[in-house]
Design a protein around this motif. Structure first.
Motif, PDB file in Angstrom:
ATOM      1  N   GLN D 104     -47.903  60.784 122.023  1.00  0.00           N
ATOM      2  CA  GLN D 104     -46.737  60.034 121.672  1.00  0.00           C
ATOM      3  C   GLN D 104     -47.239  58.836 123.114  1.00  0.00           C
ATOM      4  OE1 GLN D 104     -44.650  61.210 120.575  1.00  0.00           O
ATOM      5  NE2 GLN D 104     -45.251  63.448 118.968  1.00  0.00           N
ATOM      6  N   GLY D 105     -47.670  58.098 122.617  1.00  0.00           N
ATOM      7  CA  GLY D 105     -47.306  56.780 124.019  1.00  0.00           C
ATOM      8  C   GLY D 105     -46.510  56.225 124.129  1.00  0.00           C
ATOM      9  N   CYS D 106     -45.679  55.856 123.605  1.00  0.00           N
ATOM     10  CA  CYS D 106     -43.777  55.438 122.826  1.00  0.00           C
ATOM     11  C   CYS D 106     -42.587  57.027 124.189  1.00  0.00           C
ATOM     12  CB  CYS D 106     -43.849  55.100 122.558  1.00  0.00           C
ATOM     13  SG  CYS D 106     -42.203  53.017 123.013  1.00  0.00           S
ATOM     14  N   GLY D 107     -43.956  57.918 124.035  1.00  0.00           N
ATOM     15  CA  GLY D 107     -43.154  59.252 124.269  1.00  0.00           C
ATOM     16  C   GLY D 107     -42.053  59.839 123.545  1.00  0.00           C
ATOM     17  N   HIS D 108     -42.144  59.752 122.327  1.00  0.00           N
ATOM     18  CA  HIS D 108     -41.026  60.163 121.507  1.00  0.00           C
ATOM     19  C   HIS D 108     -40.406  61.326 121.395  1.00  0.00           C
ATOM     20  CE1 HIS D 108     -40.005  55.367 119.790  1.00  0.00           C
ATOM     21  NE2 HIS D 108     -40.201  55.202 120.684  1.00  0.00           N
ATOM     22  N   ASN D 109     -41.725  62.524 121.688  1.00  0.00           N
ATOM     23  CA  ASN D 109     -41.072  63.204 121.428  1.00  0.00           C
ATOM     24  C   ASN D 109     -40.606  63.889 123.068  1.00  0.00           C
ATOM     25  OD1 ASN D 109     -43.770  62.892 123.689  1.00  0.00           O
ATOM     26  ND2 ASN D 109     -43.489  64.925 123.686  1.00  0.00           N
ATOM     27  N   LEU D 110     -40.575  62.716 124.080  1.00  0.00           N
ATOM     28  CA  LEU D 110     -39.268  63.279 124.790  1.00  0.00           C
ATOM     29  C   LEU D 110     -37.941  62.991 124.723  1.00  0.00           C
ATOM     30  CD1 LEU D 110     -41.620  61.750 128.080  1.00  0.00           C
ATOM     31  CD2 LEU D 110     -41.684  64.491 127.427  1.00  0.00           C
ATOM     32  N   LEU D 111     -38.380  61.385 124.101  1.00  0.00           N
ATOM     33  CA  LEU D 111     -36.672  61.093 123.394  1.00  0.00           C
ATOM     34  C   LEU D 111     -35.946  61.780 122.692  1.00  0.00           C
ATOM     35  CD1 LEU D 111     -37.060  57.592 121.745  1.00  0.00           C
ATOM     36  CD2 LEU D 111     -35.158  58.775 121.911  1.00  0.00           C
ATOM     37  N   GLY D 112     -36.908  62.744 121.678  1.00  0.00           N
ATOM     38  CA  GLY D 112     -35.870  63.512 120.416  1.00  0.00           C
ATOM     39  C   GLY D 112     -35.435  64.609 121.091  1.00  0.00           C
ATOM     40  N   VAL D 113     -36.430  65.058 121.751  1.00  0.00           N
ATOM     41  CA  VAL D 113     -36.227  66.589 123.069  1.00  0.00           C
ATOM     42  C   VAL D 113     -34.990  66.127 123.757  1.00  0.00           C
ATOM     43  CG1 VAL D 113     -35.997  68.076 124.477  1.00  0.00           C
ATOM     44  CG2 VAL D 113     -37.615  67.437 122.600  1.00  0.00           C
ATOM     45  N   ALA D 114     -34.992  64.791 124.070  1.00  0.00           N
ATOM     46  CA  ALA D 114     -33.590  64.432 124.957  1.00  0.00           C
ATOM     47  C   ALA D 114     -32.538  64.767 124.711  1.00  0.00           C
ATOM     48  CB  ALA D 114     -34.651  63.397 125.848  1.00  0.00           C
TER      49      ALA D 114
END
Lengths: 457, 457, 457, 457
Positions: D104-114
């Motif tokens: 998740q080098g662009c942090g899209h796991n955070l993006l989805g959940v945000a």
């Protein structure tokens, strides 16, 4: 405050000034060859009481003239060189007066005389007011090859000043804030070994070297900072297909917004040349042509100029001038897209919060890195006019150009009057200047060993 | 003179020899990985009474085996490496036995065994005749990457010989006079600096360097001697468009007809690389892969080979073999242009006054610059066969190839018999050799510091 | 057989012939401008009784002159154009008679007159012998631009002949078998859109197009047949770096050994230009300059020429001529490497079993694809002389050249005498010609729509 | 106004939300393969009462979920794809959890959940306030290849909205005004004809074609508008030097600030490819990968976001988190130059009068050309963090990222609350949007015939 005496002083010399500008229109002289223009300017400056030095800094067509004493010392930057190939009559179609001959396609005849007009106005002001202060008029050769002022600076000019003004003819009455590109100019010569092209293994092609240097330079484009530019043309590129060319050369401009960027990019370009020489087994020699600094504005001076602009008398154009401007506008490609609202610009443009990057270069940039210096523009062309075209040559020889010229001279003298009266204003201009420079200091981009070009006439 | 005993000696081992060739067909091993092939060859050589050294010269898959004593010492050059990607079944359409796997697309399984056959025949001859003389069998790894014999020569091989023979499978029974290209092989690695491609001014592109080196190399083509060639492919050329590549590499072959031409051209190519590194602000590192000498014929040996050729028993093909050759011919593009007169060549081609330049390379060229050495060809493919194709792999696994292989072995042994009997002939071969060399001496093209590749299996 | 009458006929006119050659030396005229040379030749031909047509085939400086009737009809190919820039006095150092002016650097003044000498000899022979047969003298303009004879052929010349002779001055007395390259010559013009280079996105660079076409052409080199060559120089390549060039052009030669190879390669080069136009958004226009066939020898005619050569009287050089040749030899780079054994060649070179490929081109190749035609050479320069140099211009104006010229004329007339006497020999020459052509037929390489250049004097 | 209920609604789900984000961190899935992430998101949305459509628009990993009714309809743009090769453990040195695996080098796991967090907050607000209004949650696949949202738009998504919000993890809490580049992505395949490289005249090199296309593209750089970029890497570039490559391909990105600029530049690039095919006698086939619009901000939405930002609860970092951020900062090259004042950003950056051009691209740009849409950033990395690095992967799996994520969700919900309460504000956002578009309309950059990529798992 009443500055009418300044305006009057200039306008009283209107005919004399116009005559000089028209003589320069009729006798266009290219860079470093401005022998007549220089003589006419010196003659006039002497007549107006200036202490004139003709040919200072080892430059036969340069001028340094002064009047007055004490601070502030305000400089004026005159130019008077013409452009090759832009000869034009007063016709509204392309019609060279001398086919292939030079012409005032950038209106430097007006530029020289507008500066003279400013000098007359500033002297009149100092004389009348009795204020301390000096006017220094610089006749600057060879702006069109972008090296005249750098040579002058190398030999000591400009640093005596407190601030300086420049004017340039334009399609608009305008003050622009921002920057323009500085540049280096150099010719890269390659030397190989000739051979019959059918036995080309015996030869080493200098033309291959130029082409490979250029290919390298085109690859370099991806890796330049965004406002950097490289352009080139061939100077020598082979004689006959059946001969491997042992000589070939290419002329490069390297542009960017800061000297350090230019210096760095230029070194990388030199490496492209060295690489091409290696690739082809040829030798490279660099003929460095010179360079100039990027141009800069000065917000403090600009604000003062904007403040006094309303005092500059409006131009009154004859029917004939308006008709000519209209006809010239119709010859411009842009006319197809957007019909202008007036044939010659009468408004005034100054956007104090807009800072523009312009691609073009001027050696005024060198002065602008030595002292606070602002360039102003008045309309001296048809409203769609573009410098370096026959249409602009045309306007440089009639009332359109002459009226813009006089207004430009008056404007500079009015702005100078504010600075002669307000030492703090000069200090503010210096603070602005130092902030903009951000620690950079002026280092003449032309090395000591490059000789000053002499007139070839 | 009666040489029937030589022919009989080889033909009596026909089945054993064919079995080995077919095992190598079934177990193709690529350059420097010929572990099984090497073991099978050693086993057979030992069985036939040769003194065998397995893995000499620091090369685990090389062989040196000898029989006899005294001069002339005649060498035989065996090869047994396969080609990547050329796996093929016995079908007459492209049908890899192992998809993507290696195959005997140059018929080196036949080449190894033909040489073994010749060794058997030569030993039988020396044994029966009681003549002095030695057979030296060299198992030579890695012909397909063109460096095996150069490494062997660097470590001392071949110079012990009086002369040498080589055989290669072909579409024709033929003896060719002339030369083939030698080469250098090297990978040029460039190292730059990565950056997001949208801010590429922070990066230095190694890929740009490779492209510019290649552009330089293409310009170089005009200035190479006519029989020189340069070719390249990329080894590493970027990962994703939005990343300035900090690594890129290109693999080059430089070919020409003489080592001095190769050395000179290679240096000029290296300069193209150095130039590209300069142009792009990157660093270059050369991974030298090795090189080989141009191939040469020897007219004296060739004349002897031509003289004995009529003694070589003709091949008798089955209906099935002829049908297969016919089917394979029909898959060759050339078939459209010129229908062949027979499916497999039965004639013999030798033009003693024609000297040909062939583009291809073989590391047999290294041996051919150390001792007089001639390569002969017999038909072991369909008549339109071309090496390095699946059709040739196919023939390497059936009677077409095996019959050509045995004939090749017999031919070399017959020619050797002439030299064992005539010292003057050996001297003549050396005179011809020295005249052809014209003063050139062998200098191994692979520098001492390059390590010998080891099996990767 | 006694041919002394032929030799006598030529030598009796020695002074007249020398005078014409020296007048052409003094009045060098470049390709298509050979107005005086043409007039002098016509005058002489008329004087010698030939039926003269001046300016046939729509070419004002061409000549067709004939004498006799019936077969064999034997043609003679005269040339008389000079080379730009090769003016030279009789000094043994580079010393232009007219700086920058043209000169007989390829000795075509001698070539024209040698052919006239042959015509005189052939007429004398037919006259004396009473044999049937015709002499056709062709005055051929513009060999130096390689198109004169192709235009003549396009308009119908040469096909009337049974065979033809040509002579060229050389450093050696020699007959060469083999081929020389034919070529196409064309200028590729590109048209883009100009812009200030700092806003180059508004422009389309014609110079980029030329550079990319050339890059394409350099990549093409790998994929040309081995005896093909491409060379180019720029004709127009930008004016100033700050202007995107809207015009640029490049001049190409495409050479190969057969017309079909030239035609195919030329089409691929045109595709490089079309590709470059696409890449740059510019337009390409081709100014086709013309083309010529490869040259060929004819072994039958060559054998006859070799047979009669011993009859050609040896040249007797004065001390002065030998000293001059010696001095000229010393100015040649080759002199450093190999000091010649004699200052002017006196031997004779003919190797009937050597077939050479020479890189140079001549429009004699066109004639050599229409009828059997052989070119012979006699020494008319210092022994290290090279055509297209000032040294060769020098020799073209003194006894060295004149003696070679007369010997050349005599040689051609002697060889012609053999063919006038032996119909079978003519047939043999045709058989050889047809075998060499291998089915090829002559198609003029200059399309109908290209107009014949006219004198620019 | 009191928006505490929104904050509470999100924070009450903090653990559930964090769990999902960590599961996605542990199970990174690359573009179009987000099968698990999509399932987990759908499950949660259903649990929270949304009407969920899984796999709409023909895209199996897309989501459309809604709650509420009536206007304003406010969209939320979730992403959840990982990056190849960026796998990383919780160590503060480069340490892939799965070597070579995605992360998740662009942090899209955070993006989805945000985005999910925002949806929860917005629903709570509408529920509590009883206001009309709809929340539409879009699960958007494949942002990393920049085509997911364009495919969704092509199939009808987004146009139903009144406005939209997006969030992205960053090193700063910030709101940026300005633009980012849009792009086209395409692979150009060339097909030539293979041949042995020593007889390369029989071949047509596809690799030459790629190199010449690239040379053309590098020349094109001079003639692109200043904010345009072209970058490329090779996809296939030859196998072995002795084989003329019959296949080669290159992957290009074309970036610029407006679709019309991209379209125009892309066509010129295609012409470079067509030109290269012409030059080399090869064929070109384009594999169009897709494209996206430039990104844009919306000043009205930005002002609202800036207004509500102070309400977003500050992050409280543990000692451990601060130590980790400090350790990660020390691994960044920038650290050498400028030591940061704090390990994680706690301030807030918004410069309402600065308009920036950023080089990077996002397919959020497509949505931003359909409806007013603003992207906001909160600190979810160490302060020197850079997306697409292992350091950012690391932060995406611990409290640093999770805290930034929750704050981002709350922020969007708070801003949405303002728009749900003020219809005029929505109108203003639309006026701003239309002014920015300046007449441009959205045309999906991916043609109808390009199929939607399907999961490859």
């Amino acid at each position: 405050m009443d500055y009418q005496h300044i305006i009057d002083a200039v306008l009283s010399e209107k005919d004399v000034l116009s005559d000089i500008a028209l003589k320069m229109y009729e006798n266009p002289e290219t860079a470093y060859n401005e022998v007549k223009a220089c003589a006419w300017m010196c003659e006039a400056l002497e007549k107006y009481g200036f202490k004139v030095e003709k040919g200072p800094y080892g430059m036969p067509t340069a001028i340094r003239a002064e009047w007055g004493s004490g601070h502030p010392i305000i400089g004026l930057l005159a130019e008077y060189d013409a452009l090759p190939g832009l000869s034009q009559t007063q016709n509204t179609f392309k019609d060279p007066a001398v086919p292939g001959g030079p012409g005032q396609g950038c209106g430097h005849n007006l530029l020289g005389v507008a500066t003279l007009a400013a000098a007359i106005g500033m002297k009149a002001d100092l004389e009348k007011s009795g204020l301390p202060g000096t006017v220094v008029f610089y006749g600057c050769p060879a702006e069109e090859v972008l090296t005249g002022k750098a040579f002058m600076a190398r030999e000591g000019a400009f640093k005596e000043l407190d601030l300086a003004f420049a004017w340039h003819g334009s399609s608009k009455n305008a003050l622009g804030l921002g920057m323009g590109g500085g540049l280096n100019s150099a010719i890269f010569h390659f030397k190989g070994k000739t051979a019959h092209a059918s036995a080309a293994w015996n030869g080493r092609s200098a033309l291959d070297a130029v082409e490979l240097m250029n290919t390298g330079a085109n690859y370099l484009r991806e890796h330049m900072t965004p406002n950097s530019r490289i352009h080139y043309v061939y100077k020598e590129a082979g004689v006959a297909p059946n001969i491997v060319p042992d000589r070939a050369s290419v002329w490069y401009y390297v542009r960017s917004l800061h000297r350090w960027e230019i210096d760095e990019l230029y070194q990388r370009l030199v490496d492209c040349g060295r690489g091409a020489a290696l690739m082809t087994g040829t030798e490279m020699e660099i003929e460095f042509q010179g360079g100039c600094y990027n141009t800069m504005s000065n917000k403090v001076i600009a604000d003062v100029c904007a403040e006094v602009y309303p005092m500059v008398p409006a131009a009154e154009y004859t029917e004939e001038e308006l008709a000519m401007a209209d006809a010239l506008n119709k010859t411009m490609p842009e006319y197809q897209v957007k019909k202008p609202e007036e044939p010659i610009h009468t408004g005034f443009i100054y956007k104090p919060d807009q800072y523009n990057i312009s691609p073009g270069s001027s050696d005024v940039g060198d002065v602008q890195h030595i002292v606070p210096c602002m360039m102003v523009n008045t309309a001296s062309q048809n409203i769609l006019g573009v410098n370096h075209t026959w249409q602009t040559t045309c306007c440089a020889g009639n009332g359109i150009g002459l009226k813009g010229m006089l207004r430009g001279g008056i404007w500079m003298a009015l702005a100078a009057a504010k600075f002669y009266r307000d030492e703090e204003l000069v200090k503010s201009a210096w603070e602005c200047f130092k902030k903009d420079l951000d620690g950079e200091t002026y280092q003449c981009p032309i090395p000591k060993e490059i000789p000053i070009p002499q007139p070839q006439v």
